[in-house]
Design an enzyme around this catalytic site. Structure first.
Site, PDB file in Angstrom:
ATOM      1  CG  ASP A  97      -1.925   1.120   1.187  1.00 51.30           C
ATOM      2  OD1 ASP A  97      -3.012   0.921   0.637  1.00 51.30           O
ATOM      3  OD2 ASP A  97      -1.592   2.232   1.670  1.00 51.30           O
TER       4      ASP A  97
ATOM      5  CD  GLU B 124      -0.362   6.083   2.263  1.00 47.97           C
ATOM      6  OE1 GLU B 124      -0.940   7.088   1.817  1.00 47.97           O
ATOM      7  OE2 GLU B 124      -0.956   5.029   2.548  1.00 47.97           O
ATOM      8  CB  ALA B 125       1.806   8.809  -3.879  1.00 47.17           C
TER       9      ALA B 125
ATOM     10  CG  ASP C 171      -1.699   0.794  -3.829  1.00 45.54           C
ATOM     11  OD1 ASP C 171      -0.991   1.473  -3.082  1.00 45.54           O
ATOM     12  OD2 ASP C 171      -2.928   0.617  -3.638  1.00 45.54           O
TER      13      ASP C 171
ATOM     14  CG  HIS D  74      -5.056   7.929   4.696  1.00 41.67           C
ATOM     15  ND1 HIS D  74      -5.494   7.394   3.518  1.00 41.67           N
ATOM     16  CD2 HIS D  74      -6.141   8.449   5.322  1.00 41.67           C
ATOM     17  CE1 HIS D  74      -6.801   7.600   3.416  1.00 41.67           C
ATOM     18  NE2 HIS D  74      -7.221   8.227   4.503  1.00 41.67           N
TER      19      HIS D  74
ATOM     20  CG  ASP E 176      -3.511   2.463   4.861  1.00 41.06           C
ATOM     21  OD1 ASP E 176      -4.145   2.585   5.926  1.00 41.06           O
ATOM     22  OD2 ASP E 176      -3.404   3.384   4.016  1.00 41.06           O
TER      23      ASP E 176
HETATM   24  P1  AMP Z   1      -4.297   5.614   0.841  1.00 37.61           P
HETATM   25  O1  AMP Z   1      -3.739   4.268   0.520  1.00 37.61           O
HETATM   26  O2  AMP Z   1      -5.770   5.656   0.917  1.00 37.61           O
HETATM   27  O3  AMP Z   1      -3.657   6.063   2.098  1.00 37.61           O
HETATM   28  O4  AMP Z   1      -3.899   6.588  -0.319  1.00 37.61           O
HETATM   29  C1  AMP Z   1      -2.719   6.456  -1.060  1.00 37.61           C
HETATM   30  C2  AMP Z   1      -2.343   7.779  -1.637  1.00 37.61           C
HETATM   31  O5  AMP Z   1      -3.440   8.300  -2.392  1.00 37.61           O
HETATM   32  C3  AMP Z   1      -2.016   8.858  -0.632  1.00 37.61           C
HETATM   33  O6  AMP Z   1      -0.687   8.784  -0.170  1.00 37.61           O
HETATM   34  C4  AMP Z   1      -2.246  10.110  -1.484  1.00 37.61           C
HETATM   35  O7  AMP Z   1      -1.167  10.344  -2.341  1.00 37.61           O
HETATM   36  C5  AMP Z   1      -3.432   9.702  -2.329  1.00 37.61           C
HETATM   37  N1  AMP Z   1      -4.686  10.148  -1.667  1.00 37.61           N
HETATM   38  C6  AMP Z   1      -5.447   9.451  -0.830  1.00 37.61           C
HETATM   39  N2  AMP Z   1      -6.508  10.159  -0.426  1.00 37.61           N
HETATM   40  C7  AMP Z   1      -6.399  11.368  -1.044  1.00 37.61           C
HETATM   41  C8  AMP Z   1      -7.181  12.552  -1.060  1.00 37.61           C
HETATM   42  N3  AMP Z   1      -8.312  12.651  -0.355  1.00 37.61           N
HETATM   43  N4  AMP Z   1      -6.774  13.590  -1.805  1.00 37.61           N
HETATM   44  C9  AMP Z   1      -5.647  13.513  -2.539  1.00 37.61           C
HETATM   45  N5  AMP Z   1      -4.866  12.430  -2.580  1.00 37.61           N
HETATM   46  C10 AMP Z   1      -5.232  11.353  -1.841  1.00 37.61           C
HETATM   47 MG    MG Z   2      -2.455   3.881   2.253  1.00 40.07          MG
END
Ligand code: AMP
Ligand code: MG
Length: 362
Positions: free
Chosen positions: A113, A115-116, A212, A269, A274
């Protein structure tokens, strides 16, 4: 509830391993079919009757029955039904001597998972991977056996937005000190090799949704001008696998956990947290008898001039030869979904039938 309350499997130890892979089932169903001169073994008719009875049970009846069998009583009605059905399926097949050893298609699952980098309300952002976690699940013991975890330094947008720091909990100094993505990927692939993944053991990558691999990893490889890793081209999207197995709507990570009667552990997040929580869902699916198989694939354009290979490691393949079959099953399942079948029972009957027809053509 006469059939379900039958004690014809009473010699089965309660708490036994309740997972059987559909792949192994296939072999045994084939054998069962051959043993009965081309007819389906009567055990499958009996199982259909049991499934019908389970479909008519209330949540309380399901929980009482599962408790009596010393099985997990957590989760929504869909989950409880599936768990009880799998229990009887295994018990009946064992009694009919078509009991497979009980195994999954892969030896290991790697849950990833990313993060970006991101910006609020910007869907066209040039996302760069800043956290690279990988959680290794042994499908046979059904537990987390190792973890890889590193942060990466972004290049295109080296300053993290306030939104990104708030969302992911990652701070500027952490990414400043980290290596760039290609070096981290190389170490992650060495970690994979240290577990003989793709060499002695088969594996599949698992993610929460398609993004991902199809978005973050693909974008990052383009930015870093490196080949897209072979192991990321086909993977298991756990949301798809979950909704298909438990016959429920698509859910996000937190919803899937709640539906299983579980709570998110850690901070949402955070890539590592995650990943661990996705691993908990994958383990629960395996425990409930689901054979997790790859259900997503990516057409990656051939490497453009100037992209680099990270050497032999990027070519790690999962050692799995069933991708074609999996795709075929996915196409069929998708078609079923598209048809908006009204009844969950009807979906289940058809999935069984589809599996049976697939057996005949193997
Ligand atoms: P997550 O696995 O849900 O934590 O999300 C992975 C990546 O998606 C995060 O590190 C963000 O780069 C992008 N991301 C997730 N939620 C948002 C959001 N609400 N707005 C913008 N980018 C998001
Ligand atoms: Mg994540």
């Amino acid at each position: 509830m006469s059939t379900v309350e039958d004690s014809d499997g009473a010699n089965t130890a309660s708490g036994e391993k309740d997972a059987e892979s559909s792949k192994v089932h296939k072999v045994h169903k084939m054998r069962a079919k051959q043993d009965h001169g081309g007819e389906i073994d009567p055990v499958y008719k009996k199982l259909s009757a049991i499934n019908g009875e389970i479909n008519r049970m209330s949540s309380k009846e399901l929980r009482d029955k599962l408790a009596e069998l010393k099985l997990d009583v957590r989760g929504s009605k869909d989950i409880l039904q599936k768990r009880l059905k799998m229990h009887y399926k295994q018990r009946k097949l064992m009694k009919a001597k078509v009991k497979p050893p009980g195994n999954s298609t892969y030896d290991y699952l790697i849950i990833i998972d990313f993060e970006a980098t991101c910006q609020e309300n910007n869907l066209n952002y040039n996302h760069e991977i800043i956290e690279f976690p990988a959680v290794l699940v042994d499908c046979h013991t059904r537990e987390i056996v190792d973890e890889f975890h590193e942060f990466c330094k972004p290049i295109i947008n080296p300053r993290l937005t306030e939104f990104c720091c708030g969302l992911t909990g990652i701070t500027q100094d952490v990414v400043d000190k980290a290596d760039e993505f290609p070096a981290v990927l190389e170490r992650m692939e060495s970690w994979m090799s240290s577990h003989y993944l793709g060499v002695d053991h088969t594996f599949a990558v698992v993610t929460d949704g398609p993004w991902d691999m199809s978005r973050f990893l693909q974008m990052q490889c383009n930015f870093s001008k490196i080949h897209f890793p072979h192991w990321g081209k086909k993977w298991i999207n756990i949301r798809k696998a979950y909704s298909s197995y438990y016959s429920c709507k698509r859910m996000n990570l937190e919803e899937m956990l709640i539906n299983l009667g579980l709570k998110f552990q850690g901070t949402q997040h955070c890539g590592l947290h995650d990943s661990r929580n996705i691993a908990r869902i994958a383990i629960q699916l395996l425990n409930d008898g689901c054979d997790l198989v790859k259900n997503e694939f990516l057409h990656v354009a051939p490497p453009s001039p100037g992209t680099k290979s990270l050497g032999h490691l990027s070519n790690i393949s999962s050692g799995d030869t069933s991708d074609h079959q999996n795709r075929t099953k996915e196409e069929i399942v998708k078609k079923l979904e598209d048809m908006k079948l009204e009844s969950k029972n009807f979906v289940e009957e058809n999935q069984d039938l589809l599996e049976y027809h697939r057996l005949q053509s193997t």
